[in-house]
Design an enzyme around this catalytic site. Structure first.
Site, PDB file in Angstrom:
ATOM      1  N   HIS A  85      -2.601  -3.357 -18.085  1.00 21.66           N
ATOM      2  CA  HIS A  85      -2.293  -4.443 -17.159  1.00 21.66           C
ATOM      3  C   HIS A  85      -2.565  -5.771 -17.841  1.00 21.66           C
ATOM      4  O   HIS A  85      -3.625  -5.955 -18.429  1.00 21.66           O
ATOM      5  CB  HIS A  85      -3.138  -4.359 -15.882  1.00 21.66           C
ATOM      6  N   ASP A 164      -3.875  -4.329  -0.047  1.00 23.91           N
ATOM      7  CA  ASP A 164      -3.781  -5.344  -1.097  1.00 23.91           C
ATOM      8  C   ASP A 164      -2.480  -6.116  -0.993  1.00 23.91           C
ATOM      9  O   ASP A 164      -2.445  -7.330  -1.163  1.00 23.91           O
ATOM     10  CB  ASP A 164      -3.878  -4.708  -2.479  1.00 23.91           C
ATOM     11  N   ARG A 171      -3.198 -14.505   0.653  1.00 28.00           N
ATOM     12  CA  ARG A 171      -3.926 -15.389  -0.267  1.00 28.00           C
ATOM     13  C   ARG A 171      -2.989 -16.415  -0.879  1.00 28.00           C
ATOM     14  O   ARG A 171      -3.361 -17.563  -1.098  1.00 28.00           O
ATOM     15  CB  ARG A 171      -4.610 -14.563  -1.356  1.00 28.00           C
ATOM     16  N   SER A 186      -7.812  -6.678  -6.354  1.00 30.69           N
ATOM     17  CA  SER A 186      -6.370  -6.535  -6.159  1.00 30.69           C
ATOM     18  C   SER A 186      -5.754  -5.743  -7.307  1.00 30.69           C
ATOM     19  O   SER A 186      -5.026  -4.774  -7.099  1.00 30.69           O
ATOM     20  CB  SER A 186      -5.735  -7.925  -6.054  1.00 30.69           C
ATOM     21  N   LYS A 190      -4.818  -1.159  -7.214  1.00 36.47           N
ATOM     22  CA  LYS A 190      -3.526  -0.537  -7.508  1.00 36.47           C
ATOM     23  C   LYS A 190      -3.607   0.405  -8.708  1.00 36.47           C
ATOM     24  O   LYS A 190      -3.019   1.481  -8.697  1.00 36.47           O
ATOM     25  CB  LYS A 190      -2.474  -1.622  -7.733  1.00 36.47           C
TER      26      LYS A 190
END
Lengths: 428, 428
Positions: A85, A164, A171, A186, A190
């Site tokens: 990520h 999320d 947000r 967050s 995932k």
């Protein structure tokens, strides 16, 4: 589940208290079900942003978001899994060569990705420049493709961590994006729900990154590594420089082209360096550090997986990518050395040319973006092309040029230039 | 009006910046119109609660809320106007004798009031115990009654500061009630829009008050006095004790009875003392400090105005007030001196007996409440009635008794007892 009250939970965090496990479980579940209203959750998010959460609270919050939806299970696959990520950067196309490369090394890569918002592009937006390619796969298709090819890059389904998804949208409109506990939970909810065995986080630092300073990036990286480790996922983070954009392109189709160059054994040195660094971490996390990914770039096996992966999702790896209708060249103002190329300036220019979107429902242009013809440290000659701006709509050039202005320096030959390290640190 | 963006305003306050006049005007107007969403305003309210606002910001915020609705104008009346606002306490029936008393002294009192929520009662709830009495008046009726009688106690119309009405309801469910800038601007926007010439604030301190400590109460009082003064309203605040409930009753009808006793020249000493102290401040603020309100209690003229005022709003001042169906007596556990009677304990007991409401749409019982038969400092004898609990529903006694438990001390005769000052300080 113990019953709580939204105001009780908000007031506790507002007054600087730690939230109990039971309060966290309740508030995430009730918010997902609609029993805690958006205006209550946004007040809580602001209190969390300003008063923080400790490691236990963040882990529980993440766990509650995972519990709000389904979990995937890759344990039936014949090979180990590893995912990556990135917190988002300009010209960050690394996922495209990385996923097939790691797959070619014997580790399965379930890369569930998103679309871009603002000045950083999204992996799916880039791949959608390939004619026919489709982002949406069922869970069964994901598993089948992972087993047969070892790599899948596709849209994350709605079933993973729905809390999320709802909280992130909230947000975004309430000034509460920049809370490290909420960013970390967050991302990690995932990734943990996705079921990967190993995870490598590319946490960007610099003008073009979400985290502008190293201290915040380090705090985010440490928080996420702790969350992954506590959840049994082998997690490592690299802090990498994002003051300069990656490679020589920022856009969609043009980043696919550059990725294919890397898979063909060429491509910009920094893109190759970061791809290999992340691949080595993923392989180590999955227990396959016996394989050298550089060999799989050199022998063409990573390219083979790429072509199969694109075809498996109905894309044509041999098709011409869309060409921009309009282009505009910015020439070097003087001869000397390019000593600075600002990632945010380039990212904003690419966004304004149509490569990115302002709102999540906006379309993006497949061919829009910025090519730069020199990297910091390179010699340039007055009048040579420095940037090529690409778009389908010529009226976008003015604002893109305004974004680039002041975003680069050409200094006289002989000016001292010391390159930054691309990989700043490793955490985990 | 300059266009702003909700996230920009939220982020500015979140990051500890002062909001500009233009940002404040925009956000209140856009929130009133629905262009700033509830979830955005609640995040801003939490940022204000945690990061504060300075005097300029609070004044502008108040002005923007006033500008969101209509303003009343009492300048056509033949006498000056003065109003009183209490931050809310247990047994606080002062408005009932005070308004007719000040009117009897030649100053008009436009007392636009609200209903109670939680453990403190509302002035309208108390008066509605009088058969026939009606809280809702048109602006024209208010002006007529002020001119003819000099006193009106009625519901504040929806036209005054609608932004405040919307924001207050939001704060109530988002844990953002306890922000001094928001409390002060909420109270003062309505009082300034109402158009009173002078205003006396009764800011309560103690267990039964919204502000538990003197420092917070003082800060709130100073903030409100500054707001009123800046807006051209002659404003003074008294800090008064609310660790002990006022008088000998907390409820609705029973507080009306006690108020009538005061108007008849009797009543508990503390209620008389506070009524006269506030009356003197109101008269001074309106330029009528030549009149001694104690004379108007003694000569019956305040009682005359009371009777006319109740009749003008369709109430019968001679009607019997509703009697509770059930009662329960708590006896003194030992002989000695009552050294402590906790306002919150008594307020919670009255609330649980049915005198107050938990949600704004709940009804209240006209006859429910608590009578206490001794005040701190009084001698008591073992077995004498200490409290009488009143309700229409006997199943409410258990929870009310639980509220009272630990809420009072009877100590041996001769135990030192030093009474607190009722009026702690004067600000303004």
């Amino acid at each position: 589940m113990t019953q709580h009250d939204a105001v009780e939970v908000i007031v506790a965090k507002r007054d600087g208290q730690e939230l109990s496990d039971s309060q966290i479980d309740w508030v995430i579940d009730a918010y997902t079900r609609g029993d805690v209203a958006d205006e209550q959750m946004s007040a809580l998010a602001m209190a969390i942003l300003l008063n923080g959460m400790d490691r236990r609270e963040i882990a529980r919050w993440t766990g509650a978001m995972i519990a709000s939806g389904e979990r995937m299970d890759f344990s039936g696959l014949s090979r180990p899994t590893a995912d990556k990520h990135s917190t988002g950067g300009v010209g960050d196309k690394i996922t495209l060569p990385l996923a097939p490369l790691v797959a070619a090394c014997g580790v399965a890569v379930p890369q569930l990705s998103g679309r871009g918002l603002g000045h950083t592009g999204g992996t799916l937006d880039k791949l959608e420049a390939i004619p026919g390619w489709r982002a949406g796969l069922s869970n069964e298709e994901i598993l089948d493709q992972l087993e047969s090819l070892g790599a899948v890059i596709c849209a994350a389904g709605d079933g993973l961590a729905p809390a999320d998804k709802k909280l992130y949208a909230l947000r975004d409109v309430t000034g509460t994006v920049e809370a490290i506990p909420l960013i970390a939970s967050s991302i990690m909810s995932k990734k943990i729900a996705e079921g990967t065995g190993a995870l490598v986080l590319d946490v960007k630092v610099g003008t073009g990154a979400f985290m502008k300073d190293e201290a915040s990036a380090r705090e985010l990286a440490e928080t996420m590594v702790a969350l992954g480790t506590d959840a049994g996922v082998h997690t490592v983070a690299l802090l990498t420089d994002m003051s300069t954009p990656l490679g020589l392109t920022a856009g969609n189709g043009i980043e696919v082209e550059e990725s294919v160059e890397v898979l063909a054994g060429g491509g910009p040195a920094d893109v190759v360096e970061l791809t290999l660094a992340l691949a080595r971490e993923m392989l180590a996390g999955a227990g396959r550090d016996d394989v050298d990914p550089a060999d799989r770039l050199a022998d063409g096996s990573a390219m083979d997986v790429w072509r199969q992966m694109i075809r498996a999702q109905d894309g044509d790896p041999d098709a011409d990518l869309p060409a921009a209708r309009e282009s505009h060249v910015v020439e070097a103002p003087s001869s000397g050395v390019l000593t600075r190329l600002d990632a945010m300036a380039v990212g904003m220019a690419a966004w304004r040319l149509g490569a990115g979107r302002a709102r999540k429902e906006d379309p993006v242009q497949a061919a829009a973006g910025v090519r730069w013809h020199a990297r910091p440290g390179d010699a340039v000659t007055a009048g040579q092309p420095l940037f090529t701006l690409l778009t389908d709509e010529a009226d976008r050039f003015d604002r893109a040029l305004a974004s680039l202005e002041g975003g680069y320096d050409v200094e006289p030959e002989g000016t001292a230039y010391s390159p930054r390290d691309l990989v700043i640190d490793r955490i985990g």
